[in-house]
Design a protein around this motif. Sequence first.
Motif, PDB file in Angstrom:
ATOM      1  N   ILE A 113      62.299  25.926 -66.251  1.00 25.31           N
ATOM      2  CA  ILE A 113      61.739  27.224 -66.645  1.00 25.31           C
ATOM      3  C   ILE A 113      62.228  28.286 -65.666  1.00 25.31           C
ATOM      4  N   ALA A 114      62.221  27.998 -64.382  1.00 27.74           N
ATOM      5  CA  ALA A 114      62.655  28.952 -63.374  1.00 27.74           C
ATOM      6  C   ALA A 114      64.150  29.267 -63.581  1.00 27.74           C
ATOM      7  N   THR A 115      64.958  28.275 -63.928  1.00 26.11           N
ATOM      8  CA  THR A 115      66.390  28.481 -64.161  1.00 26.11           C
ATOM      9  C   THR A 115      66.597  29.370 -65.388  1.00 26.11           C
ATOM     10  N   ILE A 116      65.777  29.120 -66.428  1.00 25.32           N
ATOM     11  CA  ILE A 116      65.904  29.934 -67.655  1.00 25.32           C
ATOM     12  C   ILE A 116      65.499  31.374 -67.354  1.00 25.32           C
ATOM     13  N   ILE A 117      64.409  31.546 -66.624  1.00 22.92           N
ATOM     14  CA  ILE A 117      63.945  32.903 -66.274  1.00 22.92           C
ATOM     15  C   ILE A 117      64.993  33.597 -65.409  1.00 22.92           C
ATOM     16  N   ASN A 118      65.551  32.874 -64.438  1.00 23.05           N
ATOM     17  CA  ASN A 118      66.597  33.456 -63.582  1.00 23.05           C
ATOM     18  C   ASN A 118      67.819  33.852 -64.423  1.00 23.05           C
TER      19      ASN A 118
END
Length: 160
Positions: A10-15
């Motif tokens: 999720i953090a990678t997608i948001i980034n």
Amino acid sequence: MMELNPSIVIATIINFIGLLAILKHFFFDKVKAIIDEREALINEQLDNAEEEQEKSRMLAIENERMLKSAREEGKKITEREKQKAESIYEEIIGEAHTEAKIILERAKIEINREKEKAEYELKKQAITLAIEISKKVIEKNIDEEKNRELIDNFISKVGS
């Protein structure tokens, strides 16, 4: 195997979405504008190249037409000058014939004058000789028959 950690995904997608939004906001419009500008420049250059090619084609056609016209004009000028030369040639030949006839006529007149002059001189000498013969005849006191014979001989010699 490795486990997928949902918080990292999720953090990678948001980034990724954030980076995409930042890049879109700051760079994509500028890159797109540069690409559009470059595309417009290329299209303009292609249009100019086509126009220049068309102009070149038209100039080539015009040059060919002018060259053909110049060749035809050259042929006309050459033909005209050739006719002038032939006309001058004929005129010179005519004048030469006329001059030759005049010279021949003058020569004939001169020959006739010389002939008449020679005949006159011959008659003059004949008369002088006749006078001389007459003197001799009178001096010798020959008879009449001898006189006639001498005169007839003299006349026959001078007359022929």
